[in-house]
Write an enzyme that holds these catalytic residues in place. Structure first.
Site, PDB file in Angstrom:
ATOM      1  N   ARG A 248      -3.176  10.739   4.357  1.00 60.05           N
ATOM      2  CA  ARG A 248      -1.927  11.480   4.539  1.00 60.05           C
ATOM      3  C   ARG A 248      -1.103  11.521   3.254  1.00 60.05           C
ATOM      4  NH1 ARG A 248       1.058  13.644   8.491  1.00 60.05           N
ATOM      5  NH2 ARG A 248       3.314  13.430   8.358  1.00 60.05           N
TER       6      ARG A 248
ATOM      7  N   ARG B 141      -8.574   0.078   4.591  1.00 62.92           N
ATOM      8  CA  ARG B 141      -7.603   1.037   4.042  1.00 62.92           C
ATOM      9  C   ARG B 141      -6.313   0.323   3.640  1.00 62.92           C
ATOM     10  NH1 ARG B 141      -5.484   4.704   8.006  1.00 62.92           N
ATOM     11  NH2 ARG B 141      -4.128   5.011   6.238  1.00 62.92           N
TER      12      ARG B 141
ATOM     13  N   LYS C 223       0.828  -1.211   0.000  1.00 61.29           N
ATOM     14  CA  LYS C 223       0.000   0.000   0.000  1.00 61.29           C
ATOM     15  C   LYS C 223       0.861   1.259   0.000  1.00 61.29           C
ATOM     16  CE  LYS C 223      -1.594   1.673   4.051  1.00 61.29           C
ATOM     17  NZ  LYS C 223      -1.389   3.080   4.362  1.00 61.29           N
ATOM     18  N   ASN C 224       1.844   1.301   0.901  1.00 62.32           N
ATOM     19  CA  ASN C 224       2.608   2.537   1.056  1.00 62.32           C
ATOM     20  C   ASN C 224       3.489   2.843  -0.157  1.00 62.32           C
ATOM     21  OD1 ASN C 224       1.393   2.950   3.472  1.00 62.32           O
ATOM     22  ND2 ASN C 224       3.130   2.331   4.753  1.00 62.32           N
TER      23      ASN C 224
ATOM     24  N   ILE D  40       8.099   5.605  17.311  1.00 59.35           N
ATOM     25  CA  ILE D  40       7.875   6.421  16.102  1.00 59.35           C
ATOM     26  C   ILE D  40       6.658   7.349  16.252  1.00 59.35           C
ATOM     27  CG2 ILE D  40       7.554   6.379  13.582  1.00 59.35           C
ATOM     28  CD1 ILE D  40      10.178   5.062  14.350  1.00 59.35           C
TER      29      ILE D  40
ATOM     30  N   ASP E 284       4.546  -0.262  12.121  1.00 57.64           N
ATOM     31  CA  ASP E 284       3.274  -0.775  11.600  1.00 57.64           C
ATOM     32  C   ASP E 284       2.983  -2.206  12.049  1.00 57.64           C
ATOM     33  OD1 ASP E 284       2.774   1.600  10.374  1.00 57.64           O
ATOM     34  OD2 ASP E 284       3.242   0.949   8.346  1.00 57.64           O
TER      35      ASP E 284
ATOM     36  N   CYS F 142      -4.150   8.044   9.632  1.00 57.43           N
ATOM     37  CA  CYS F 142      -4.532   7.261  10.804  1.00 57.43           C
ATOM     38  C   CYS F 142      -4.388   8.093  12.066  1.00 57.43           C
ATOM     39  CB  CYS F 142      -3.629   6.037  10.899  1.00 57.43           C
ATOM     40  SG  CYS F 142      -4.491   4.494  10.659  1.00 57.43           S
TER      41      CYS F 142
HETATM   42  C1  UD1 Z   1       4.820   6.297   6.693  1.00 53.01           C
HETATM   43  C2  UD1 Z   1       3.846   5.171   6.440  1.00 53.01           C
HETATM   44  C3  UD1 Z   1       3.303   4.617   7.764  1.00 53.01           C
HETATM   45  C4  UD1 Z   1       4.462   4.218   8.680  1.00 53.01           C
HETATM   46  C5  UD1 Z   1       5.444   5.368   8.831  1.00 53.01           C
HETATM   47  C6  UD1 Z   1       6.692   4.987   9.619  1.00 53.01           C
HETATM   48  C7  UD1 Z   1       2.902   5.859   4.306  1.00 53.01           C
HETATM   49  C8  UD1 Z   1       1.714   6.318   3.557  1.00 53.01           C
HETATM   50  N1  UD1 Z   1       2.747   5.683   5.630  1.00 53.01           N
HETATM   51  O1  UD1 Z   1       4.088   7.329   7.334  1.00 53.01           O
HETATM   52  O2  UD1 Z   1       2.517   3.469   7.463  1.00 53.01           O
HETATM   53  O3  UD1 Z   1       3.951   3.892   9.948  1.00 53.01           O
HETATM   54  O4  UD1 Z   1       5.874   5.827   7.534  1.00 53.01           O
HETATM   55  O5  UD1 Z   1       7.321   3.902   9.044  1.00 53.01           O
HETATM   56  O6  UD1 Z   1       3.934   5.589   3.732  1.00 53.01           O
HETATM   57  N2  UD1 Z   1       7.639  13.566  11.449  1.00 53.01           N
HETATM   58  C9  UD1 Z   1       7.951  14.867  11.789  1.00 53.01           C
HETATM   59  N3  UD1 Z   1       7.876  15.825  10.816  1.00 53.01           N
HETATM   60  C10 UD1 Z   1       7.528  15.538   9.535  1.00 53.01           C
HETATM   61  C11 UD1 Z   1       7.234  14.194   9.193  1.00 53.01           C
HETATM   62  C12 UD1 Z   1       7.290  13.225  10.173  1.00 53.01           C
HETATM   63  O7  UD1 Z   1       8.264  15.169  12.935  1.00 53.01           O
HETATM   64  O8  UD1 Z   1       7.480  16.441   8.695  1.00 53.01           O
HETATM   65  C13 UD1 Z   1       7.684  12.510  12.488  1.00 53.01           C
HETATM   66  C14 UD1 Z   1       6.318  11.865  12.699  1.00 53.01           C
HETATM   67  O9  UD1 Z   1       5.533  12.602  13.605  1.00 53.01           O
HETATM   68  C15 UD1 Z   1       6.698  10.509  13.249  1.00 53.01           C
HETATM   69  C16 UD1 Z   1       8.000  10.200  12.519  1.00 53.01           C
HETATM   70  O10 UD1 Z   1       8.475  11.440  12.014  1.00 53.01           O
HETATM   71  O11 UD1 Z   1       6.951  10.618  14.614  1.00 53.01           O
HETATM   72  C17 UD1 Z   1       7.871   9.224  11.390  1.00 53.01           C
HETATM   73  O12 UD1 Z   1       6.899   9.678  10.481  1.00 53.01           O
HETATM   74  P1  UD1 Z   1       7.016   9.389   8.926  1.00 53.01           P
HETATM   75  O13 UD1 Z   1       8.184   8.509   8.671  1.00 53.01           O
HETATM   76  O14 UD1 Z   1       6.955  10.687   8.214  1.00 53.01           O
HETATM   77  O15 UD1 Z   1       5.695   8.588   8.643  1.00 53.01           O
HETATM   78  P2  UD1 Z   1       4.700   8.783   7.442  1.00 53.01           P
HETATM   79  O16 UD1 Z   1       5.459   9.070   6.199  1.00 53.01           O
HETATM   80  O17 UD1 Z   1       3.597   9.671   7.834  1.00 53.01           O
END
Ligand code: UD1
Length: 456
Positions: free
Chosen positions: A104, A411, A34-35, A341, A319, A128
């Site tokens: 997202r 989802r 999915k991702n 995370i 995840d 989520c």
């Molecule tokens: C993606 C995955 C999700 C997975 C996650 C971590 C998708 C669609 N979703 O989510 O399934 O659980 O990676 O492997 O690919 N953060 C910041 N600032 C930012 C962005 C992120 O502080 O601008 C923090 C977040 O709050 C979190 C951490 O970084 O604590 C990791 O988030 P991130 O790796 O960005 O996850 P997603 O890309 O949202």
């Protein structure tokens, strides 16, 4: 065609009825990730030529992303799990709130819209309910690449700085290795002028999949999968055919379900090194694992408690934290599960305790004392991965469970209950027989109809 039959009202009237103390056996086919598929759909906006994406899972998140693309003017053709995406006629540079809400990954479109139109307007993304999920890393990186960004009243407005008609290469150091930010910035940098380096980049397989597809399209991206990624911007990207990698999270969920029920199953196709952190922990907790080509087989042994701490790839994936927690509820001994995370990813703990588990939660650390049995009951899942955890718990438990909140499950897990059924689990999707007014329809169809409905 995007499937229009899955509506919130419809989904909320469904639940999964699970007969507990189940055993799994056989081979399960793992769907596309999915991702990966979500970000690859966004990346297809970067070219005016046709992209063919193969092995795309049929999921409501993919359906939503497909609708976003169609709304921008993309011609999207669906042939089973294959999508043909033609973005040459996109004309709209805004994403409407109704389409973005709850997804997202919608934010991935910002880079493509910026490079195509020099500007973009989109609502802050949803997703989520597992934490704050800021987007500062995306924003700061795009600013460093030459975008001016204003966030007001929940709307992100971005445009190229001054009279520039392209973003320009730069050095970016991420504060945390965000998967989404790394992907947004790779996409934006691939058409920027000059070289971009991203330090402290995410190394997840889905990031590598994106780089592979972009390179097929003519991008010049080096060292994906390493902490420092180099991108030499090109003037144009071409079409290509690309097969989405197997979903390592779905694969891990099935392995955990097998370990939880002392069952032996084979999962295929998978890329075994994407799952190493998970198979290592399963082995540590007593299972025997064998790897043959692109398949993994798990054999049951006595289940021992082990500790896990989530971490960016190649660490234990956040995840799979919830499903692994469900497994540890019945392990022999005490385990400690640390979520590092996301700050709100323990929604399943109190529900597992209601089922008879013995878990003490201290902020993001769960201390579990393994119990002999948990009992089936009715539960409402509140996010994607906790719904998988509750289903695993329902399969382990004595008695019948009903899991609600399936809009989360749908989802991210393609045909989950059908796959479990094939493996021997007694599980059925129940539908409330209820008639909707006028344009809506009766919800009294055969539960088997839903998995057949292709999402995008
Ligand atoms: C993606 C995955 C999700 C997975 C996650 C971590 C998708 C669609 N979703 O989510 O399934 O659980 O990676 O492997 O690919 N953060 C910041 N600032 C930012 C962005 C992120 O502080 O601008 C923090 C977040 O709050 C979190 C951490 O970084 O604590 C990791 O988030 P991130 O790796 O960005 O996850 P997603 O890309 O949202």
């Amino acid at each position: 065609m995007i499937c229009e039959s899955i509506k919130k009202s419809y989904l909320k009237s469904q639940n999964l009825k699970i007969f507990g103390e189940g055993k799994l056996s056989g081979i399960v086919e793992i769907s596309g990730a999915k991702n990966s598929a979500l970000v690859l759909l966004a990346a297809s906006l970067l070219t005016n030529e046709r992209i063919i994406l193969e092995n795309v899972p049929s999921l409501t998140d993919i359906e939503k992303m497909g609708n976003i693309l169609k709304n921008l003017g993309v011609n999207l053709v669906v042939k089973r799990n294959q999508l043909e995406i033609d973005s040459k006629n996109i004309a709209i540079k805004e994403l409407p709130y109704e389409l973005v809400n709850g997804l997202r990954a919608s934010f991935f479109c910002i880079g493509a819209l910026l490079t195509k139109f020099g500007e973009a307007k989109l609502p802050l993304p949803g997703g989520c309910n597992i934490g704050l999920r800021p987007i500062d890393e995306h924003i700061n990186g795009l600013k460093a690449l030459g975008a001016e960004i204003l966030i007001k009243d929940g709307i992100v407005k971005a445009k190229l700085k001054g009279k520039k008609n392209r973003l320009f290469g730069t050095h970016i150091k991420l504060k945390c290795p965000s998967v989404g930010a790394t992907e947004t910035l790779i996409m934006a940098a691939s058409l920027a002028e000059g070289r971009t380096t991203i330090e402290n980049a995410a190394r997840e397989p889905e990031v590598q999949d994106l780089c592979q597809m972009l390179n097929k399209m003519g991008a010049k991206i080096y060292d994906s999968g390493k902490e420092k990624i180099i991108i030499d911007g090109v003037n144009k990207l071409n079409g290509c055919t690309h097969k989405v990698i197997p979903d390592r999270i779905e694969a891990g969920t099935f392995l955990i379900a097998a370990a939880a029920t002392s069952s032996s199953i084979t999962i295929s196709p998978v890329i075994p090194n994407h799952l190493e952190a998970v198979t290592n922990k399963l082995q540590e907790s007593g299972s025997k694992i064998t790897i043959k080509g692109n398949s993994i087989t798990i054999y049951p042994k006595e289940l021992k408690a082990v500790n896990i701490k989530t971490a960016p790839f190649p660490g234990f994936p956040t995840d799979l934290q919830a499903p692994f927690t469900a497994l540890m509820t019945i392990a022999n001994g005490e385990s400690k599960i640390t979520e590092t995370i996301f700050e709100n990813r323990m929604n399943h703990i109190h529900l597992l305790n209601e089922m008879g588990a013995s878990i003490k939660l201290n902020k993001n650390v769960a201390y579990i004392k393994g119990v002999k049995k948990i009992k089936g009951m009715d539960l409402v899942a509140s996010d994607l991965r906790s719904s998988a955890a509750l289903i695993i718990a329902g399969i382990i438990a004595k008695g019948i469970s009903r899991i609600y909140g399936l809009e989360h499950l749908d989802r991210g897990y393609e045909n989950f209950e059908s796959k479990l059924k094939i493996l021997g689990i007694k599980i059925n999707r129940e539908f409330k027989k209820r008639t909707f007014t006028e344009k809506e329809y009766k919800i009294d169809q055969d539960p088997e109809d839903v998995p057949k409905c292709r999402a995008a």
